[in-house]
Motif scaffolding. Structure first.
Motif: not given
Length: 226
Positions: A23-27, A38-42, A55-58, A73-79
């Motif tokens: 995970i990479f947080a962006f704060a 943040a971004m999760i890579v896998t 993260r969110a419902r499509g 969780l509605q945890a997505e970043m804004s555009d």
């Protein structure tokens, strides 16, 4: 969590490119900042699917009562945040290079403090990019004198801070028998961080270090550290 090591390499492997996920947080004060998020890579498709559901419902699932298998969780970043992040990601190499130049300027100024050494690099760390610029005060300093130095620096407009509490002293771990780690406590009590970002210039760094020297004398512990 690879946030504090973005751009670094372990055994010549870029952090985030090994392990199940990273995970990479962006704060702030990360090298890649877009406010929050943040971004999760896998490379595991099952993990990707589960994370996206959390993260969110499509959009295609919003009218369905059976499609989601777990509550989002509605945890997505804004555009807007994502757009800022993508621009910074394209500039990341330059940002990291400039942060290394700032680190070098700090160390050049810091060498007049007695006993200061280059930050420790583990033998398997083939490239290191620091998250913050840490200063470790010598054994003549106490936690209270460290705190007094931070107060003096902040009074002069320098955003210094104590950094950071050992994990075993935090309530979550303490309640679960976090143990006794006296060396970690002693190091923590004598650690502070100084401003660290690509826009710091040589004159600003010189002012910060001179202010730190004056503050260390003011607390009565002498001008030398370490």
């Amino acid at each position: 969590d690879s946030t504090e090591a973005i751009g670094s390499r372990y055994q010549d492997k870029l952090v985030g490119s090994f392990g199940d996920s990273a995970i990479f947080a962006f704060a702030q004060p990360s090298a890649l900042v877009c406010g929050e998020g943040a971004m999760i890579v896998t490379d595991d498709t099952e993990t990707v699917s589960r994370l996206r559901q959390y993260r969110a419902r499509g959009i295609s699932e919003r009218g369905s009562v059976v499609a989601p298998t777990r509550p989002p969780l509605q945890a997505e970043m804004s555009d807007i945040q994502a757009a800022i992040g993508l621009v910074q990601l394209a500039r990341l190499d330059g940002i990291l290079q400039r942060r290394q130049q700032v680190e070098a300027l700090y160390f050049e100024r810091m060498k007049s403090f007695e006993g200061i050494k280059d930050p420790y690099h583990g033998p398997d760390a083939t490239a290191v990019h620091w998250f913050v610029y840490e200063v470790h005060l010598g054994t003549r300093f106490s936690r209270s004198s460290r705190d007094a130095i931070v107060t003096d620096l902040r009074a002069q407009g320098v955003e210094a801070a104590s950094y950071c509490l050992p994990m075993h002293t935090q309530s979550y771990y303490r309640e679960r028998g976090g143990g006794h780690c006296p060396t970690a406590v002693r190091v923590s009590d004598r650690t502070l961080i100084l401003p660290f970002h690509p826009r710091l210039g040589e004159e600003e760094i010189a002012f910060i270090i001179e202010t730190l020297k004056d503050a260390s004398v003011n607390v009565g512990a002498g001008a030398a550290i370490y």
